[in-house]
Every structure is written in C-alpha cells, then in structure tokens.
Design a protein around this motif. Structure first.
Motif, PDB file in Angstrom:
ATOM      1  N   PRO A 339       0.844  -1.189   0.000  1.00  0.00           N
ATOM      2  CA  PRO A 339       0.000   0.000   0.000  1.00  0.00           C
ATOM      3  C   PRO A 339       0.883   1.245   0.000  1.00  0.00           C
ATOM      4  O   PRO A 339       1.937   1.258   0.638  1.00  0.00           O
ATOM      5  N   LEU A 340       0.455   2.231  -0.705  1.00  0.00           N
ATOM      6  CA  LEU A 340       1.295   3.414  -0.894  1.00  0.00           C
ATOM      7  C   LEU A 340       0.693   4.618  -0.187  1.00  0.00           C
ATOM      8  O   LEU A 340       1.301   5.216   0.687  1.00  0.00           O
ATOM      9  N   LEU A 341      -0.499   4.959  -0.577  1.00  0.00           N
ATOM     10  CA  LEU A 341      -1.137   6.159  -0.056  1.00  0.00           C
ATOM     11  C   LEU A 341      -2.638   5.923   0.048  1.00  0.00           C
ATOM     12  O   LEU A 341      -3.177   5.031  -0.603  1.00  0.00           O
ATOM     13  N   THR A 342      -3.288   6.759   0.835  1.00  0.00           N
ATOM     14  CA  THR A 342      -4.734   6.691   0.943  1.00  0.00           C
ATOM     15  C   THR A 342      -5.323   8.035   0.544  1.00  0.00           C
ATOM     16  O   THR A 342      -4.704   9.072   0.773  1.00  0.00           O
ATOM     17  N   GLY A 343      -6.477   7.970  -0.042  1.00  0.00           N
ATOM     18  CA  GLY A 343      -7.086   9.238  -0.444  1.00  0.00           C
ATOM     19  C   GLY A 343      -8.543   9.061  -0.784  1.00  0.00           C
ATOM     20  O   GLY A 343      -9.120   7.993  -0.592  1.00  0.00           O
ATOM     21  N   THR A 344      -9.143  10.128  -1.269  1.00  0.00           N
ATOM     22  CA  THR A 344     -10.549  10.130  -1.613  1.00  0.00           C
ATOM     23  C   THR A 344     -10.705  10.343  -3.115  1.00  0.00           C
ATOM     24  O   THR A 344     -10.006  11.174  -3.699  1.00  0.00           O
ATOM     25  N   VAL A 345     -11.605   9.591  -3.696  1.00  0.00           N
ATOM     26  CA  VAL A 345     -11.832   9.739  -5.132  1.00  0.00           C
ATOM     27  C   VAL A 345     -12.502  11.091  -5.400  1.00  0.00           C
ATOM     28  O   VAL A 345     -13.568  11.377  -4.857  1.00  0.00           O
ATOM     29  N   ALA A 346     -11.846  11.913  -6.182  1.00  0.00           N
ATOM     30  CA  ALA A 346     -12.406  13.235  -6.500  1.00  0.00           C
ATOM     31  C   ALA A 346     -13.354  13.143  -7.690  1.00  0.00           C
ATOM     32  O   ALA A 346     -14.471  13.630  -7.643  1.00  0.00           O
ATOM     33  N   HIS A 347     -12.874  12.537  -8.731  1.00  0.00           N
ATOM     34  CA  HIS A 347     -13.782  12.277  -9.856  1.00  0.00           C
ATOM     35  C   HIS A 347     -13.217  11.180 -10.739  1.00  0.00           C
ATOM     36  O   HIS A 347     -12.044  10.831 -10.666  1.00  0.00           O
ATOM     37  N   VAL A 348     -14.101  10.665 -11.589  1.00  0.00           N
ATOM     38  CA  VAL A 348     -13.722   9.559 -12.456  1.00  0.00           C
ATOM     39  C   VAL A 348     -14.030   9.962 -13.889  1.00  0.00           C
ATOM     40  O   VAL A 348     -15.115  10.446 -14.191  1.00  0.00           O
ATOM     41  N   GLU A 349     -13.034   9.806 -14.768  1.00  0.00           N
ATOM     42  CA  GLU A 349     -13.281  10.061 -16.188  1.00  0.00           C
ATOM     43  C   GLU A 349     -13.309   8.728 -16.902  1.00  0.00           C
ATOM     44  O   GLU A 349     -12.317   7.996 -16.898  1.00  0.00           O
ATOM     45  N   TRP A 350     -14.442   8.443 -17.516  1.00  0.00           N
ATOM     46  CA  TRP A 350     -14.561   7.178 -18.222  1.00  0.00           C
ATOM     47  C   TRP A 350     -14.230   7.412 -19.693  1.00  0.00           C
ATOM     48  O   TRP A 350     -14.820   8.285 -20.339  1.00  0.00           O
ATOM     49  N   LEU A 351     -13.230   6.696 -20.224  1.00  0.00           N
ATOM     50  CA  LEU A 351     -12.776   6.948 -21.591  1.00  0.00           C
ATOM     51  C   LEU A 351     -13.046   5.763 -22.511  1.00  0.00           C
ATOM     52  O   LEU A 351     -12.520   5.688 -23.605  1.00  0.00           O
ATOM     53  N   GLY A 352     -13.851   4.826 -22.045  1.00  0.00           N
ATOM     54  CA  GLY A 352     -14.153   3.677 -22.891  1.00  0.00           C
ATOM     55  C   GLY A 352     -13.177   2.552 -22.655  1.00  0.00           C
ATOM     56  O   GLY A 352     -13.496   1.573 -21.975  1.00  0.00           O
TER      57      GLY A 352
END
Lengths: 459, 286
Positions: A339-352
């Motif tokens: 494990p490296l780091l922990t964080g919160t998902v800000a946004h997700v870009e779906w590119l196919g």
C-alpha cells in the motif's frame, strides 16, 4: 544520408538564450524527434541545422562537414514547415519541382558529380515523387484547391524530390485534424523506412514523439534534458521535467523527505513509503540512454527533500465500492504490492478503453488505514501541496495539485474491465515499487536509490 | 404571430428603406456636384464662344462645332504635347514601379544596419511637397544640361516613396516561411523577388502602377519648370497655354482639356478596382 552533430551549440537573441550549450548527435538514417513545450528552443535548433539561423556559438556538422558558414541551399537538407510554405501562385507540379530548379543535385549514375537537372530529369523526378505520395492527379492544381492533408503531402514531396541527406520537419502535422494526423504520422514513418534518410522532427506532441521516433531528445528552456529511445525516456526519465512531460496523464509527483530509519523510504506527510531495491535502475547508464547520471546529485540521506513519482498506469486501487474485507492486509494480498497512499476519489473520467480516477490525497476520513512499513500513525495522509513551484523544475506542465494551497491529486488509470469507484469513496493506492521514481526536489534530477541502498542499509 | 411584432417589423423595414433612400439622395447630390464642371467643360468645348456668350451662357451646347477637337489637336499643339506626355509618363511609371519594388524588397527582406531609420526617413520624403525641392532640382537639371529633354522631365521622378511604402506593405504580407522555403530551395534574392515576391504582390503593384501613371500624367509644376521650349511641353502645360489665349478660342482650350483627360478616363474605367485597392492599401492580400 548523413549524421547531424550539434557540438555545444548556443543561440542567443540579445539577452535571450534560445538554445543553451546543446550537444546532440543524430545518427545516419535515424529518426530523431526534438520534443519540448513551445518556446523551448527546439525549432531554433532545427533552423540552425537548416541554416536559416546562425549559431551564436558551437559547431554544427552534417556528415563530416562543418556547416556553420554554409548557405542553406548548399547544406543538402530539405525542410517541411508547419504551415507547409507552398508557393500559392504555383501549381503542385511547380511547387514540387522548385528545389530542382535552383539547386545542384547528385545525379543517378554520375558518381559524386553535382549539377543542375535537365527539364526531362526534373519532370521524371517530380512524377516519381508524385507517384510515391499519390499526388499524380493533383499536379495541375494550385495549393488553394487542396485540402490540408494534400498540402502537407505536397510539402513532403517538395522535400523528398531533392533527395537530401537530411530531412528537417518542423511540427509538420500540427495543422491537420486528429484523424489525418495519425494517418500522416504513419506515412512519414513508412517513408523513413523506405528512404532510410536521416530525419530530424520537431514536435511538442509527445504522442508523435513516442510513436515515431527512433530516439527522442527532450528539450526545455533551451537545454537538452534527455536523449534516448522512447521506452527508455518514458521508463527512466532523467528528471522531473521529462517525467511530467511524457505520458498522459503526466506522471504523478508527490513531495516528501528521505528517511533511512527502518530501511530506505520516503516520508510523505505522516506515512513512509518504503523503497525496496530496484535492480532495473542500473539500466540508466547502459549507453542507450544519455540520462544525466545522478552521481552529481549527491547522497541520499536522512531528511533530504525529494519528489516521488509514479505513473497512473502503475497504480492499483482498493477501497470504496470495491473494498470488501476492508483490511489493508487483504488489500496487500490482493494486489501483491505494498500500500502506498490513501485518499478520496475526486472524480472519475470514463474513456471507454480505460478510466482515469483522480484521487485527492489527504482528504480521506480520519482513521483510514494508511499503508507503508508500519510506521504510519493511523492518520490520513495529509499532503497539502506546499511544493514551492520555483524549487521544482518543470512544474509548468504538470496538471493539478501544484497550485499552492490545493490538495495533491493523483491520477490512477483503470482498465476497461476494472470497476471504477464512486466519487467520494476512500481508496488505498498500491504500486509495484519497481515503478516508483525518485527525484531530487532542488535540482529535479533523477535519484537512483539502489546504488545508495546498500550504503544506507550498512550504516 | 401577434400583430405587435409584425407591425414592429414593418416599422423597422420602412425605416431602413428611408435610410437607404436618404443615402442615395446624398450620393446623387455629390455626384452631380462633381460631374457638373465636367459636363460644363463638354458644353463649352462644343459651343462657339461668341454665340454661347450671346445666349447668356446656357447649361446646354449652342452652335455645336465638332471640328474643335481637331483644332485643339493640331493648331493647339495638344497632339504633340500628348506625345511628350505619353513618353514621359511611361518612363516615370516604369521607373517608379521598378525602383519601388527593389527598395521595398530591401526594406522588407534584407537585414542591414539602421534599416528602420532609413525606411522612416525614406517614407518621410512623402511629406515634402514638390515646391520645396523644385528650385534646387531645376538648378541640378540646368547644370546637367537636361532642361528641355526627357531625362530632365523624368529624372527626379524615377523613384517613389509612396510606391516603396505600398509595395513594402504588400511584401510584408508574404509569410516568412516562404522565404525560408525558398532559401532551402536554393533561391537567391533575385529569384525570390521575381518568382515569388512580385507574383504574390501583383495586386499592390498593379494599384501602384495606376497611381504612378495618374500622378505622372497630371504633373504640372515640374514640366513647366524644366521645359522652356514649346517643343518639350507636356499636355498639361499645353492645355494651360491654350486656355491663356483669347476668349474667342476658349472652346479650343476646353476641347484640349477633354482630349488630355481621355487617357485617364480610359485608365480609370479599366483599372478602377486596382485604384481603389491601392488607396485602401495596407490590407493587401490574404
């Protein structure tokens, strides 16, 4: 065909240094891409090779000949310009033939002799080149009656027809639409393979550079940063500029300090990321890459400010919707990496074909498990981006996270078959330590820690 | 559709038509003011002076006499002076176009010390009216024994600051990549000038040619100063001389003026576009 050598070449315009002590050897038959942001001096370097600008200092050689004082037309080079630079009042045929009118040429079967071509010879050559590039039906047209792609091809034809030793191309594809650009890219590579002529190709587009080049020369602020084949500059960036310039999205970079307690690691906020031995790093100086060695950078020692870099595709993610067990041990087992780091998902870009997940580091809820070597105090990793931008070279191209006061964000690339987390979910990021990059904060130079590891461990 | 917007549109429509009508009225008035003297010139040329004045100077020709043009051409010497004018004008126009192209090229494409300053000074001569240089220039012509000769008539007018300026603007619109491409193609300056710069600047050069021709044809003060013999009179001097004769022959003077202006009328009709473009130069070519 010929090699092109820049030896300690500098170009100054008054106080402004456009090219700063650049030394670069382009091998015979090579497709060398000069890559860098606009205004970095790559075009100036190209124009000096062409003879359109004089070098203030240094020596330029084409083959064995020093060409500093040679007129452009006698350098035996052809150039393709960004705006095509076709003569608007002349037909395609006359445009292609124009280098044959005034320049003296080597003629087939006449060894070493140079002379102007006869009318029939010119016509023959123009027709040959037109056939090669599929321009036969357009010969009688004026450039204004051509599409952008056709104009580009005419410009290429005009460069090829003179059969020069070296082709110089100045962002030749940047005025084409995306689809045509990809197609023409392939055509240029194809032409290079067929003609075998040395090509020096200037672009700011890293995709062009990575797909076309035999070798890439990265330039920033007039200085050569790194030269190497596409894979080596991508995998082993010599400094932060190269690391951030290559790759979409740019390499994630996080500031931290070196810690040597309990093995070599980087302390980022409250957590420590351990740096295991990386056998692959010795590749840096295998001769294929000319990465500036890290030797001059100094020792990796306790408290030294560094920048940790990791590409989005080398990160894996657990947590949020995907996290079932919730324990970092389970996660560790699942990913096989630390494990490296922990964080919160800000946004997700779906590119196919993939998804880009932007994770804000340090915005996780209190108590979220941090990774590392056990030294973590259980707090979330809070890294506000305090990185002083002037202390880090080449920050201009990194996207996001560099604005003082904003949070550091990290981009993670997920494959199409991987389930994307929801925005707001807390996630833990994992990485194969072999894909971690370490840079000196002050100089931006790459740090090869494996050589220092033994020293640190034996203390 | 409600009635209100419809009527509004109608009001708008009417207002626009009224405005257009107003403009046309104004333009017509201006045209009349400009054309009236020309019309009167034709009336006076065709009318026998004595009868005309006897009728109280009407707005139409009286006692029409067509032979007056022939008289102006032969006895009035307009034929001969038109020959002088034609040769002088062609020499001046040709000279100005050639030197302006060369000078403009130097200012636009060559790098030499003090280029900007020299250019500004050069263009600054536009501000000098001919009267300022008249006396020293005439003295020079006298010293050279060029009075009453073509070299004297055209010598000082073989170069033109206006032409240099206009063509310079045209050359500057040529993308620098073309110069780069040409130098890699092996073009020298002469070849680039003749094969690329001039063909691409044809519209400005054509405009300036028309302007130069008009200027040269209409010269008055200079030919008056350097042609002391009747034989070397240009057409403008000839017309002026005719008009100085007795009022009984004023119709011949008017006829001479008409003949003298015919080449310009032809030129204007033929090259209207170039002339207008030249006057709005600066925005040359895309």
């Amino acid at each position: 065909m010929a090699s092109v050598t820049l030896d300690d070449v500098t170009k100054r315009y008054g106080e402004v240094v456009a090219v700063d002590h650049m030394s670069l050897a382009v091998e015979d038959g090579e497709l060398m891409v000069l890559l860098g942001p606009s205004g970095c001096g790559k075009t100036t370097a190209l124009r000096m090779i062409a003879g359109l600008e004089d070098a203030t200092e240094g020596t330029i050689r084409i083959g064995d000949r020093v060409v500093n004082d040679v007129e452009p037309r006698h350098r035996d080079v052809s150039m393709v310009f960004q705006n095509y630079a076709l003569y608007p009042h002349l037909t395609v045929e006359k445009n292609i033939a124009s280098p044959l009118l005034a320049r003296e040429m080597h003629v087939d079967g006449e060894d070493g002799a140079v002379r102007k071509l006869s009318r029939t010879e010119r016509k023959e050559r123009v027709n040959d080149v037109a056939r090669l590039l599929g321009l036969e039906s357009l010969l009688a047209r004026k450039p204004s009656a051509l599409s952008g792609g056709q104009r580009q091809r005419v410009a290429l034809a005009r460069a090829i027809v003179a059969r020069p030793k070296v082709f110089l191309m100045d962002e030749p594809l940047s005025n084409l639409d995306a689809k045509l650009r990809v197609q023409t890219r392939g055509e240029i590579v194809d032409l290079h393979q067929r003609l075998g002529t040395t090509i020096i190709y200037v672009t700011h587009d890293q995709v062009e550079a990575l797909t076309m080049a035999n070798r890439i020369a990265l330039i920033e602020a007039g200085r050569l940063q790194q030269v190497g084949d596409p894979q080596s500059v991508y995998d082993r960036p010599a400094n932060l500029f190269v690391a951030r310039f290559l790759g979409t999205p740019p390499m994630n970079t996080v500031e931290g300090t070196i810690t040597t307690t309990g093995g070599l690691g980087v302390r980022i906020g409250g957590v420590t990321v351990s740096l295991p031995p990386t056998p692959g790093d010795s590749r840096t100086n295998d001769g294929k890459t000319e990465a500036r060695a890290s030797a001059s950078v100094g020792r990796i020692e306790q408290g030294r400010p560094v920048v940790l870099g990791i590409r989005s595709e080398h990160l894996q993610m657990l947590g949020g919707a995907m996290q079932e067990g919730g324990s970092s041990e389970a996660a560790q087992v699942a990913s096989g990496f630390e494990p490296l780091l922990t964080g919160t998902v800000a946004h997700v870009e779906w590119l196919g074909h993939e998804s880009l997940v932007t994770v804000a580091i340090g915005s996780g809820p209190p108590g979220a498990r941090d990774g590392g070597t056990g030294s973590g105090a259980g707090s979330s990793v809070a890294i506000t981006s305090s990185m002083p931008t002037d202390a880090v070279i080449g920050t201009g191209d990194s996207e996001g996270g560099d604005v003082p006061g904003s949070r550091t964000t990290i981009e993670v690339r997920l494959g199409a078959d991987e389930q994307s987390p929801r925005a707001g979910a807390t996630v833990t990021l994992f990485a194969d330590p072999r894909h971690l990059h370490l840079f000196d904060l002050a100089s931006g130079q790459r740090l090869a820690w494996d050589t220092h590891l033994q020293a640190a461990a034996s203390r | 559709m409600s009635a209100v917007p419809a009527s509004r549109t109608q009001v708008h429509h009417v207002a626009r038509r009224a405005r257009t009508a107003g403009w046309y009225l104004l333009l017509t008035a201006l045209a009349v003011i400009i054309l009236f003297p020309i019309y009167m010139m034709v009336v006076r040329a065709l009318s026998t002076p004595v009868t005309y004045f006897g009728r109280g100077s009407p707005l139409y020709p009286v006692d029409v006499e067509w032979g007056v043009f022939r008289a102006a051409w032969d006895e009035g010497g307009i034929g001969r002076s038109m020959g002088v004018s034609t040769v002088a004008t062609l020499l001046m126009t040709g000279g100005q176009v050639v030197t302006a192209i060369l000078a403009a090229y130097a200012f636009a494409f060559l790098r030499f010390p003090l280029r900007r300053l020299v250019f500004v000074l050069f263009i600054g001569t536009l501000m000098l009216p001919i009267e300022v240089t008249l006396i020293p220039n005439v003295q020079t012509m006298r010293d050279l024994h060029w009075l009453n000769s073509f070299p004297g008539l055209v010598g000082p007018f073989l170069a033109s600051a206006l032409g240099t300026f206009l063509i310079h603007q045209g050359f500057r619109a040529i993308p620098t990549e073309l110069l780069d491409a040409a130098s890699l193609d092996g073009y020298g300056h002469m070849r680039f000038l003749t094969r690329v710069a001039v063909p691409l600047s044809k519209p400005v050069i054509a405009s300036f040619t028309v302007i130069a021709f008009l200027g040269a044809w209409n010269q008055f003060i200079w030919p008056e100063a350097v042609s002391t013999e009747t034989h070397w009179q240009t057409v403008q001097i000839g017309v002026a001389a005719l008009s100085a004769t007795t009022p009984d022959h004023s119709n011949i003077a008017f006829a001479g003026a008409i003949v003298a202006s015919l080449p310009l009328v032809v030129l204007l009709v033929a090259f209207q576009r170039q002339l207008v473009r030249g006057l709005t130069a600066g925005a040359v070519k895309g």
